[in-house]
Design an enzyme around this catalytic site. Structure first.
Site, PDB file in Angstrom:
ATOM      1  N   LYS A 179      -3.549  -2.461  16.006  1.00 44.13           N
ATOM      2  CA  LYS A 179      -2.999  -1.548  17.018  1.00 44.13           C
ATOM      3  C   LYS A 179      -4.000  -1.295  18.112  1.00 44.13           C
ATOM      4  O   LYS A 179      -5.197  -1.234  17.865  1.00 44.13           O
ATOM      5  CB  LYS A 179      -2.777  -0.208  16.339  1.00 44.13           C
ATOM      6  N   GLU A 190       0.832  -1.218   0.000  1.00 41.01           N
ATOM      7  CA  GLU A 190       0.000   0.000   0.000  1.00 41.01           C
ATOM      8  C   GLU A 190       0.863   1.265   0.000  1.00 41.01           C
ATOM      9  O   GLU A 190       2.049   1.221   0.339  1.00 41.01           O
ATOM     10  CB  GLU A 190      -0.940   0.005   1.213  1.00 41.01           C
TER      11      GLU A 190
HETATM   12  N1  PSU Z   1      -2.341   1.421  10.669  1.00 41.06           N
HETATM   13  C1  PSU Z   1      -1.003   1.596  10.732  1.00 41.06           C
HETATM   14  N2  PSU Z   1      -0.379   2.292   9.752  1.00 41.06           N
HETATM   15  C2  PSU Z   1      -1.056   2.815   8.696  1.00 41.06           C
HETATM   16  C3  PSU Z   1      -2.475   2.615   8.629  1.00 41.06           C
HETATM   17  C4  PSU Z   1      -3.062   1.913   9.639  1.00 41.06           C
HETATM   18  O1  PSU Z   1      -0.375   1.136  11.645  1.00 41.06           O
HETATM   19  O2  PSU Z   1      -0.446   3.461   7.837  1.00 41.06           O
HETATM   20  C5  PSU Z   1      -3.228   3.133   7.444  1.00 41.06           C
HETATM   21  C6  PSU Z   1      -3.526   1.991   6.450  1.00 41.06           C
HETATM   22  O3  PSU Z   1      -3.418   2.506   5.139  1.00 41.06           O
HETATM   23  C7  PSU Z   1      -4.974   1.653   6.747  1.00 41.06           C
HETATM   24  C8  PSU Z   1      -5.513   3.007   7.095  1.00 41.06           C
HETATM   25  O4  PSU Z   1      -5.649   1.067   5.662  1.00 41.06           O
HETATM   26  O5  PSU Z   1      -4.489   3.632   7.866  1.00 41.06           O
HETATM   27  C9  PSU Z   1      -6.804   2.934   7.878  1.00 41.06           C
HETATM   28  O6  PSU Z   1      -7.364   4.196   7.963  1.00 41.06           O
HETATM   29  P1  PSU Z   1      -8.869   4.345   8.471  1.00 41.06           P
HETATM   30  O7  PSU Z   1      -8.812   3.975   9.917  1.00 41.06           O
HETATM   31  O8  PSU Z   1      -9.165   5.805   8.251  1.00 41.06           O
HETATM   32  O9  PSU Z   1      -9.697   3.439   7.635  1.00 41.06           O
END
Ligand code: PSU
Ligand code: MN
Length: 304
Positions: free
Chosen positions: A159, A25
């Site tokens: 996390k 990603e």
């Molecule tokens: N968790 C991490 N690092 C990240 C992300 C999540 O430890 O970079 C990023 C990923 O791209 C994930 C996104 O898909 O955050 C999720 O965002 P949201 O909670 O807004 O869906």
């Protein structure tokens, strides 16, 4: 469809040669880590994947297309530019139609990977059900995507900025298997333990590949979470990181952070409050995921 997808030369040649391809990603580059560590990590992760004879395909939206495989200059641009949109499922059509630059989240990367015929994806952490989601309804689109797109996602668990219990409940409802790679317990990203069990433990790349292939042979929609714990030597102390996450959550609430800004805000705060220790751990776990993910992709490719 073809007009919207562009494969890099490396990815095209890899596919023609029947090699295993591993999706990566770009939100982790643009919104998950600071420059220049983000670009350096992205390059090192790609290199790890090549060591196993697989081909890395970092995915992003550029100039009206979904790009599968980025050039060195494009990686640099995603790490450095401040006009990069965070692109999840809902954002893809708009960003393509308006030729804007978008860094794909786990959800958007899964969509792109499936379109390109890529079955395995390596990242750091997935989005999930946020704490307080009972009132905010903040549930990452990543979870719905795991139930929809046929892509296996190797990560280091969820996390604890998230509500891990509710995240597992959501995945269970949606029928997404959570496989522990060499572990019975779901890892919590910075730490190897979360207090929650995975659904199934599998100990080798071939075993994980067999589960994924069987799911798709049965024509079942969706992928799986493959949770790979951070190496012992890179893990952060549980109490240390828990306190910091509480502080970060408090600041997010005080600053009224909402929507797609929540995750990047929390990641940035945690990095600041750990004085960079979280970044070192984050880099280590992503690389470890690349080692395991590349091997799973190679096994999966043999069963195609
Ligand atoms: N968790 C991490 N690092 C990240 C992300 C999540 O430890 O970079 C990023 C990923 O791209 C994930 C996104 O898909 O955050 C999720 O965002 P949201 O909670 O807004 O869906
Ligand atoms: Mn959200």
């Amino acid at each position: 469809m073809k007009q919207y997808i562009e494969l890099s030369k490396e990815v095209q040649e890899g596919m023609d040669a029947g090699k295993a391809i591993v999706a990566l990603e770009s939100t982790i580059i643009s919104h998950g880590m600071p420059y220049p560590q983000n670009v350096q990590t992205a390059r090192e992760v790609e290199q790890i994947i090549r060591e196993y004879g697989a081909v890395p395909a970092t995915i992003a939206i550029i100039d009206g297309k979904i790009k599968i495989g980025l050039s060195d200059e494009e990686l640099e641009m995603f790490g450095n530019a401040d006009n990069v949109a965070k692109a999840s499922r809902r954002d893809i059509p708009y960003l393509i139609a308006t030729k804007k630059i978008g860094a794909t989240t786990v959800a958007a990367t899964m969509i792109a990977a499936e379109l390109a015929g890529i079955e395995l994806f390596v990242t750091g952490g997935i989005g999930g059900v946020h704490r307080g989601a009972e009132t905010t309804m903040d549930i990452s689109a990543d979870l719905e995507e795991l139930a929809t797109s046929k892509v296996g996602v190797v990560c280091a668990g969820a996390k604890s900025i998230l509500d891990i219990g509710l995240t597992l409940e959501f995945l269970e409802t949606k029928g997404v298997p959570v496989i522990g790679y060499g572990t019975d317990e779901l890892p919590a990203f910075f730490t190897r333990k979360s207090g929650f069990d995975v659904n199934f433990r599998q100990d080798t790349p071939a075993e994980v590949a067999a589960t994924l292939r069987t799911k798709w042979n049965l024509n079942m929609a969706g992928g799986a979470v493959i949770a790979n714990p951070i190496p012992e030597e890179d893990a952060l102390d549980h109490d240390f990181i828990t306190n910091i996450i509480h502080e970060a959550l408090k600041e997010a609430e005080e600053n009224n952070i909402q929507g797609k800004s929540v995750t990047p805000f929390l990641l940035g705060k945690v990095k600041e409050l750990t004085e960079g220790k979280s970044l070192v751990a984050n880099i280590a776990l992503v690389k470890h995921n690349a080692h395991i993910g590349a091997q799973i992709a190679v096994e999966l490719n043999k069963t195609k």
